[in-house]
Design a protein around this motif. Structure first.
Motif, PDB file in Angstrom:
ATOM      1  N   VAL A 460     -21.249  44.468  19.282  1.00 33.05           N
ATOM      2  CA  VAL A 460     -20.721  43.499  20.237  1.00 33.05           C
ATOM      3  C   VAL A 460     -21.902  42.771  20.857  1.00 33.05           C
ATOM      4  CG1 VAL A 460     -19.288  43.160  22.283  1.00 33.05           C
ATOM      5  CG2 VAL A 460     -18.789  45.059  20.732  1.00 33.05           C
ATOM      6  N   GLU A 461     -21.975  41.464  20.653  1.00 35.37           N
ATOM      7  CA  GLU A 461     -23.132  40.698  21.131  1.00 35.37           C
ATOM      8  C   GLU A 461     -23.151  40.566  22.649  1.00 35.37           C
ATOM      9  OE1 GLU A 461     -23.261  36.965  19.151  1.00 35.37           O
ATOM     10  OE2 GLU A 461     -23.603  37.834  17.163  1.00 35.37           O
ATOM     11  N   ASP A 462     -21.991  40.455  23.266  1.00 30.44           N
ATOM     12  CA  ASP A 462     -21.915  40.339  24.719  1.00 30.44           C
ATOM     13  C   ASP A 462     -22.371  41.661  25.348  1.00 30.44           C
ATOM     14  OD1 ASP A 462     -20.887  40.503  27.424  1.00 30.44           O
ATOM     15  OD2 ASP A 462     -19.691  38.728  26.968  1.00 30.44           O
ATOM     16  N   ALA A 463     -23.466  41.618  26.129  1.00 31.39           N
ATOM     17  CA  ALA A 463     -24.048  42.843  26.682  1.00 31.39           C
ATOM     18  C   ALA A 463     -23.107  43.545  27.654  1.00 31.39           C
ATOM     19  CB  ALA A 463     -25.371  42.520  27.386  1.00 31.39           C
ATOM     20  N   ARG A 464     -22.398  42.776  28.468  1.00 28.24           N
ATOM     21  CA  ARG A 464     -21.467  43.377  29.425  1.00 28.24           C
ATOM     22  C   ARG A 464     -20.304  44.047  28.698  1.00 28.24           C
ATOM     23  NH1 ARG A 464     -21.686  42.239  34.874  1.00 28.24           N
ATOM     24  NH2 ARG A 464     -23.401  40.878  35.505  1.00 28.24           N
ATOM     25  N   LEU A 465     -19.789  43.380  27.684  1.00 29.28           N
ATOM     26  CA  LEU A 465     -18.675  43.951  26.927  1.00 29.28           C
ATOM     27  C   LEU A 465     -19.132  45.176  26.143  1.00 29.28           C
ATOM     28  CD1 LEU A 465     -15.712  43.668  26.255  1.00 29.28           C
ATOM     29  CD2 LEU A 465     -16.307  42.089  24.416  1.00 29.28           C
ATOM     30  N   HIS A 466     -20.374  45.143  25.660  1.00 35.09           N
ATOM     31  CA  HIS A 466     -20.924  46.306  24.954  1.00 35.09           C
ATOM     32  C   HIS A 466     -21.003  47.510  25.900  1.00 35.09           C
ATOM     33  CE1 HIS A 466     -23.390  48.727  22.278  1.00 35.09           C
ATOM     34  NE2 HIS A 466     -24.295  48.849  23.243  1.00 35.09           N
ATOM     35  N   ALA A 467     -21.453  47.267  27.145  1.00 38.22           N
ATOM     36  CA  ALA A 467     -21.529  48.351  28.134  1.00 38.22           C
ATOM     37  C   ALA A 467     -20.141  48.892  28.435  1.00 38.22           C
ATOM     38  CB  ALA A 467     -22.191  47.841  29.414  1.00 38.22           C
ATOM     39  N   ARG A 468     -19.150  47.985  28.551  1.00 31.30           N
ATOM     40  CA  ARG A 468     -17.779  48.420  28.836  1.00 31.30           C
ATOM     41  C   ARG A 468     -17.214  49.237  27.674  1.00 31.30           C
ATOM     42  NH1 ARG A 468     -14.491  50.586  30.966  1.00 31.30           N
ATOM     43  NH2 ARG A 468     -12.615  49.892  32.026  1.00 31.30           N
ATOM     44  N   THR A 469     -17.586  48.875  26.435  1.00 32.68           N
ATOM     45  CA  THR A 469     -17.103  49.612  25.268  1.00 32.68           C
ATOM     46  C   THR A 469     -17.701  51.012  25.224  1.00 32.68           C
ATOM     47  OG1 THR A 469     -16.900  47.510  24.073  1.00 32.68           O
ATOM     48  CG2 THR A 469     -16.857  49.523  22.759  1.00 32.68           C
ATOM     49  N   LEU A 470     -18.981  51.119  25.554  1.00 34.11           N
ATOM     50  CA  LEU A 470     -19.599  52.454  25.636  1.00 34.11           C
ATOM     51  C   LEU A 470     -18.913  53.308  26.701  1.00 34.11           C
ATOM     52  CD1 LEU A 470     -23.380  51.471  25.386  1.00 34.11           C
ATOM     53  CD2 LEU A 470     -22.160  52.979  23.791  1.00 34.11           C
ATOM     54  N   GLU A 471     -18.604  52.685  27.823  1.00 29.92           N
ATOM     55  CA  GLU A 471     -17.909  53.398  28.899  1.00 29.92           C
ATOM     56  C   GLU A 471     -16.533  53.884  28.430  1.00 29.92           C
ATOM     57  OE1 GLU A 471     -16.046  52.388  33.300  1.00 29.92           O
ATOM     58  OE2 GLU A 471     -17.611  51.088  32.474  1.00 29.92           O
ATOM     59  N   GLY A 487     -23.081  61.658  26.262  1.00 33.88           N
ATOM     60  CA  GLY A 487     -24.007  60.690  25.668  1.00 33.88           C
ATOM     61  C   GLY A 487     -23.514  59.266  25.803  1.00 33.88           C
ATOM     62  N   TYR A 488     -22.220  59.037  25.513  1.00 34.97           N
ATOM     63  CA  TYR A 488     -21.662  57.685  25.633  1.00 34.97           C
ATOM     64  C   TYR A 488     -21.755  57.187  27.074  1.00 34.97           C
ATOM     65  CZ  TYR A 488     -19.593  57.559  20.932  1.00 34.97           C
ATOM     66  OH  TYR A 488     -19.399  57.515  19.579  1.00 34.97           O
ATOM     67  N   LEU A 489     -21.434  58.046  28.033  1.00 35.58           N
ATOM     68  CA  LEU A 489     -21.428  57.624  29.433  1.00 35.58           C
ATOM     69  C   LEU A 489     -22.843  57.351  29.937  1.00 35.58           C
ATOM     70  CD1 LEU A 489     -18.705  60.057  30.839  1.00 35.58           C
ATOM     71  CD2 LEU A 489     -18.509  57.586  30.531  1.00 35.58           C
ATOM     72  N   ALA A 490     -23.802  58.140  29.497  1.00 34.72           N
ATOM     73  CA  ALA A 490     -25.192  57.887  29.898  1.00 34.72           C
ATOM     74  C   ALA A 490     -25.667  56.548  29.341  1.00 34.72           C
ATOM     75  CB  ALA A 490     -26.086  59.028  29.415  1.00 34.72           C
ATOM     76  N   GLN A 491     -25.327  56.267  28.077  1.00 35.98           N
ATOM     77  CA  GLN A 491     -25.686  54.970  27.496  1.00 35.98           C
ATOM     78  C   GLN A 491     -24.998  53.828  28.239  1.00 35.98           C
ATOM     79  OE1 GLN A 491     -25.634  54.706  23.057  1.00 35.98           O
ATOM     80  NE2 GLN A 491     -25.066  56.876  23.163  1.00 35.98           N
ATOM     81  N   ALA A 492     -23.733  54.041  28.591  1.00 33.37           N
ATOM     82  CA  ALA A 492     -22.987  53.007  29.303  1.00 33.37           C
ATOM     83  C   ALA A 492     -23.597  52.741  30.680  1.00 33.37           C
ATOM     84  CB  ALA A 492     -21.524  53.438  29.451  1.00 33.37           C
ATOM     85  N   LEU A 509     -21.180  56.794  36.745  1.00 35.46           N
ATOM     86  CA  LEU A 509     -21.641  57.970  37.477  1.00 35.46           C
ATOM     87  C   LEU A 509     -20.455  58.849  37.893  1.00 35.46           C
ATOM     88  CD1 LEU A 509     -24.449  56.351  39.647  1.00 35.46           C
ATOM     89  CD2 LEU A 509     -24.755  58.056  37.827  1.00 35.46           C
ATOM     90  N   GLY A 510     -19.368  58.200  38.274  1.00 38.62           N
ATOM     91  CA  GLY A 510     -18.179  58.966  38.610  1.00 38.62           C
ATOM     92  C   GLY A 510     -17.644  59.729  37.402  1.00 38.62           C
TER      93      GLY A 510
END
Length: 795
Positions: A460-471, A487-492, A509-510
Motif C-alpha cells: 500500500v503506497e499510502d503511508a497512513r493507510l499502510h499503518a492502518r492496515t498493520l494495525e 509484531g504487527y501492532l509494534a510495526q503499526a 499502544l492500547g
C-alpha cells in the motif's frame, strides 16, 4: 389429475358445467389437504399472516406467493388441515401442477369461460348446489394459465362474492382487491452463535434434520456435523426444496460430503418419489422452470443483478448497472411480482432485494457470458470500495452515503477479489478494513486476517493507510490469540509515528497493552497503557487534543485500572476507575459509563466484602448484561465468580459452573480468548467445582450455561440488606448548605451509583432521589453529576 378424470372431461366436453368441474376437480381436498408427512417448521408467523388475511370479511381473493420451492402449497395445506374451511363450508381444489397434458388445462379454462359467458345465473346456480357456507375455491400452480385465469376470476368474484378464492403461485395475479401473503426462504441463523444448541434451533437446520430422519431415522445433529449442516442450509439460501434434496443425501453421505457436493453444484440431485404438493423433481428442473417463464428483458436484468453476491438495494443496482433507468425499475418490479427478487426491509427502512440462491448461481453462470461482464465487475468493485471507504466527518450521520453493514459482507468480499485481480493494494486495504469491522466469530476473523495479510504483501503506497492496515492485522491476530499480533501492532505504532498520527499511536499502544494483558504480562501491559496516556498528555498536544484522543484516554484509564486490579494495587486501581467514570458521566455513550462502573464495582468488591460493594457490583453487572456483545460481558461473569470464590460466598456450585459456562460461550461467540490472569483464576474455581459436584452434575451444569440467562447468572450474588457505614469527611461549607438526606444522595452520587441503586440503599423512591439531586446541584452550583463529585472532593 387422474386418467379417469381426464377421460371424463374429454367425453363430456360439450355438457360440462361449473358444478361438474367442482365434482370432477383435478385434486380432491382430502388428497390435497390430508395428512402431512412432516411437521411445519419455521412458518408460525407466515401461518398467522395467512390466517389473518383469510379471516378478513372482505378477503375475496388471497394469493400466497413466493419463490419456487419455498413451500407455498405446504403452508396452505397446513392452514386448511388445522383450521378447516369453517362450519358447513367446503374447499374445492384445482391443482394445475398435477396436469401433464396442457390440452386438459385449456379445456378446463374454456369450460369455465363458457359458463361465465352464459351469465351469472348459471354460475350462482352451480354454487348454490354446493350448499350454504363459506366456500373456498383454491387454484394452485396456476402460473402457466395466469393470463387466462385472471379475467375469469374477476368475473367469478363478481358473480359469487360469497365464494372465497385462494391462489397459490410464484407470481401474484395483480387483480383489484387481491391480498398477498409472501413467503421467504427459511432463516439460516445469520448472527446466531456457531454453537450446537443455538444452531439446532435455526429453522433451516430444523428442517434439514427432520428431512434427514425421514430417510435415516438415527440421524442427529452432533458437535462433529452441525457446522456442515448449517453451511449447507446457508449455501442453498434457506430454500426448503433445496434443503430437502440435500437432507435426502444422508442416506449415503455425511453432511461434510453433502456440503462438498453442493459446493460443486447440486443441479443433478433428483427427488425420487413424486411429491404430493410440488411440481419439481430437481434443482436444475426448478431453475429451468423459473427462467422459462421470464421475458427476455427480465432474464437479462436478472443475469446482470447476479453480480451482487448478497442482498442489494435499488440504490446499489442503479450505482452498478449502466443505464439503469425507469424501464429497469419496471422490470425489477415484475421480477418482484414473479418472486424472482425477494423484497425485505432493512433496519434503516430502505428496501433490500435478494435473489434465491439457486437462481442466482444459474444467473451468475449466464452473466459470465455477457459482453459487459467485466464492466459490471468493475462497477461493482468501485461501488463497494466507495461504500467501504471511511466517511468524512461532514457526512457522518447525514445519510448522504450509506455505510457498509453485515448484509454487504459477501459483496465486499467479491469486490476485494476484483481489486486483487487488478493489483490495487489501496482498494484492497479499504475493503479489508471494512470487513474487519463486520467480522464476528473465529472463522470470519481468520478469513479477514488472511485478506489483510494479503494486502500487506501486495503493498500500500499510502503511508497512513499502510499503518492502518498493520494495525488491523494486529487487532485481528490478537482476537485469534495469535503470536503475530504483537509484531504487527509494534510495526503499526512505528508507522503511525512516522506520519505523526498520534491518535493511531495511542490506539496501537492500547492494543499492545491489551495483548500484554491477555498474555499475562501485567507489567508490560501497565507500561503500554501509561505510555499511551503520556502521549495524550504530552506538551506537544496541549490545546490540540481531539475527541478521538480524549476517548482513547478514557479507555486507557479504564484498562490501566483493570491491570492494577489484577496486580493487587486496589487503591490505585480504584482511583483510576473513579477518574474514568467521572470522565464518562455526562456523555451520551451509555456503554462507556456502564463499563467504567463495572470496573469500579469489581475493584470495590475485591477490596472488601460488604453488602454495599455487593449491591454496587450487582447493579453494574445488571447494566453490563443489557449491552450488546462487548468484552466486559464474559469478564463480568468471571469476576463475579472470582470475587465470590475469594470471599467464600459460593453456595450453589451448579449455578457457578453454569455461569462460567455462559461466560465461555460469550467469549467464543465474540471470538475472544480469556486473558491469562482470569484464565488461571477461573480454572482453579472450576477445579474446585468439579470436586464439589459429581461428574454428571458438573458436565450438565457446564453445558447448561449455553442456555443460561443473564438474570439467572446474577442469582449467584447473595442478597443481603445494606448496613449503614460511616461516611467520608465532608467540607464544612457543603455540610452546612445541604440537608442530611441531600448530603447522603450527593455522597452516593460521588460513589458512581445510579439513581436506582441510591433509592434502594436509602429506602426511598427513585423520583425522590432525582428531586434531591436537583436541589444538590442548585445549592452547590453544579450542572452535572461529575461536577457534584468534584465539588465534594475539593470542598
Amino acid at each position: 389429475m387422474s386418467t379417469g378424470t381426464v377421460a371424463t372431461t374429454m367425453e363430456h366436453e360439450e355438457a360440462l358445467g361449473l358444478a361438474d368441474l367442482f365434482a370432477g376437480r383435478m385434486t380432491s381436498p382430502a388428497g390435497y389437504i390430508g395428512a402431512t408427512p412432516t411437521s411445519l417448521i419455521g412458518r408460525t408467523g407466515d401461518l398467522d399472516r395467512l390466517a389473518t388475511a383469510l379471516a378478513t370479511p372482505d378477503a375475496g381473493l388471497v394469493t400466497v406467493t413466493g419463490p419456487a420451492g419455498v413451500g407455498k402449497s405446504r403452508l396452505v395445506m397446513e392452514y386448511f388441515r388445522r383450521f378447516g374451511p369453517g362450519p358447513g363450508a367446503t374447499v374445492e381444489v384445482f391443482d394445475f401442477g398435477q396436469v401433464t397434458d396442457t390440452a386438459v388445462c385449456a379445456l378446463m379454462l374454456r369450460q369455465l369461460k363458457e359458463q361465465f359467458h352464459d351469465g351469472s345465473t348459471s354460475v350462482r346456480s352451480a354454487v348454490e348446489r354446493l350448499g350454504p357456507g363459506r366456500h373456498t375455491v383454491l387454484f394452485d400452480h396456476y402460473e402457466d394459465v395466469a393470463d387466462e385465469l385472471a379475467p375469469l376470476l374477476t368475473e367469478f368474484r363478481r358473480s359469487c362474492p360469497q365464494v372465497r378464492i385462494v391462489t397459490v403461485g410464484t407470481a401474484r395475479l395483480g387483480l383489484y382487491g387481491e391480498r398477498v401473503v409472501r413467503l421467504r426462504p427459511l432463516p439460516t441463523g445469520n448472527g446466531v452463535a456457531a454453537e450446537l444448541s443455538a444452531v439446532a434451533r435455526i429453522p433451516a437446520v430444523e428442517l434439514f434434520v427432520q428431512c434427514a430422519r425421514s430417510v435415516r431415522p438415527e440421524f442427529k445433529l452432533t458437535a462433529e456435523n452441525f457446522r456442515y449442516v448449517l453451511a449447507v442450509c446457508r449455501l442453498v439460501g434457506g430454500l426448503p426444496f433445496a434443503i430437502e434434496l440435500a437432507a435426502n443425501q444422508v442416506k449415503l453421505a455425511e453432511p461434510d460430503l453433502i456440503l462438498e457436493r453442493f459446493e460443486r453444484g447440486a443441479g443433478d440431485l433428483q427427488r425420487i418419489d413424486r411429491h404430493p404438493y410440488s411440481r419439481h423433481s430437481s434443482i436444475s428442473d426448478m431453475v429451468g422452470w423459473v427462467f422459462a417463464r421470464l421475458r427476455a428483458d427480465e432474464r437479462l436484468l436478472l443475469n446482470q443483478l447476479a453480480v451482487f453476491e448478497g442482498p442489494f438495494t435499488t440504490r446499489a443496482a442503479a450505482g452498478v448497472l449502466t443505464g439503469f433507468d425507469a424501464a429497469g425499475y419496471r422490470t425489477m418490479e415484475r421480477l418482484i411480482d414473479a418472486s424472482v427478487l425477494i423484497p425485505d426491509e432493512r433496519p434503516d427502512g430502505e428496501l433490500s432485494l435478494s435473489i434465491p440462491n439457486s437462481v442466482r448461481l444459474a444467473a451468475a453462470r449466464s452473466l459470465v457470458l455477457l459482453p459487459d461482464h467485466e464492466a459490471l465487475r468493475k462497477a461493482h468493485g468501485e461501488y463497494f470500495r466507495a461504500l467501504a471507504a471511511p466517511r468524512p466527518p461532514a457526512e457522518a450521520g447525514t445519510g448522504a452515503r450509506p455505510a457498509a453493514g453485515p448484509e454487504s459482507r459477501a459483496d465486499l468480499l467479491a469486490a476485494f477479489g476484483y481489486w486483487r485481480d487488478a493489483g490495487d493494494g489501496r482498494s484492497m486495504a479499504v475493503l479489508a478494513d471494512a470487513l474487519r469491522e463486520l467480522s464476528g466469530g473465529t472463522a470470519q476473523t481468520r478469513q479477514c486476517l488472511r485478506l489483510t495479510e494479503e494486502v500487506l504483501r501486495t503493498g500500500v503506497e499510502d503511508a497512513r493507510l499502510h499503518a492502518r492496515t498493520l494495525e488491523s492485522a494486529g487487532e485481528l491476530a490478537m482476537r485469534l490469540g495469535s503470536g503475530a499480533a504483537r509484531g504487527y501492532l509494534a510495526q503499526a505504532r512505528d508507522a503511525h509515528r512516522a506520519v505523526h498520527d498520534d491518535a493511531g499511536v495511542v490506539r496501537c499502544l492500547g492494543l499492545l497493552g491489551d495483548e500484554a494483558y491477555a498474555c499475562g504480562d501485567l507489567e508490560r501491559a501497565r507500561r503500554r497503557f501509561e505510555e499511551g496516556l503520556a502521549v495524550i498528555a504530552s506538551p506537544a498536544r496541549a490545546g490540540g487534543t481531539g475527541d478521538a484522543a480524549v476517548g482513547a484516554g478514557r479507555y486507557l484509564t479504564r484498562r490501566l485500572a483493570v491491570v492494577l486490579r489484577e496486580t493487587g494495587n486496589l487503591a490505585r486501581a480504584d482511583e483510576l476507575a473513579r477518574t474514568a467514570l467521572a470522565a464518562e458521566l455526562g456523555r451520551e455513550d451509555f456503554g462507556g459509563v456502564v463499563s467504567a462502573r463495572y470496573v469500579l464495582a469489581s475493584i470495590r468488591l475485591l477490596e472488601q466484602d460488604t453488602a454495599d460493594t455487593r449491591a454496587l457490583f450487582a447493579d453494574a453487572a445488571e447494566q453490563v448484561g443489557g449491552l450488546p456483545d462487548v468484552a466486559e460481558r464474559p469478564e463480568c461473569l468471571e469476576m463475579l465468580a472470582i470475587t465470590l470464590y475469594k470471599w467464600r460466598r459460593i453456595t450453589d456450585w451448579r449455578l457457578l459452573t453454569a455461569t462460567l459456562g455462559l461466560a465461555d460461550r460469550l467469549r467464543r461467540r465474540q471470538g475472544l480468548a480469556r486473558p491469562r490472569p482470569l484464565n488461571e483464576l477461573t480454572t482453579a474455581i472450576l477445579a474446585t467445582a468439579s470436586q464439589e459436584l459429581t461428574a454428571d452434575d458438573y458436565t450438565w451444569a457446564w453445558r447448561s450455561g449455553a442456555d443460561l440467562s443473564w438474570e439467572a447468572a446474577m442469582r449467584l450474588m447473595p442478597a443481603e440488606e445494606a448496613k449503614p457505614a460511616a461516611g467520608p469527611e465532608v467540607p464544612t461549607d457543603i455540610a452546612d448548605v445541604l440537608t442530611k438526606r441531600e448530603l447522603e444522595v450527593a455522597l452516593l452520587v460521588a460513589e458512581g451509583l445510579t439513581n436506582r441503586v441510591i433509592a434502594r440503599k436509602l429506602g426511598i423512591a427513585e423520583w425522590t432521589v432525582v428531586n434531591h439531586l436537583r436541589k444538590v446541584m442548585r445549592k452547590l452550583g453544579c450542572q452535572s453529576r461529575v461536577q457534584v463529585t468534584r465539588r465534594l472532593a475539593t470542598g
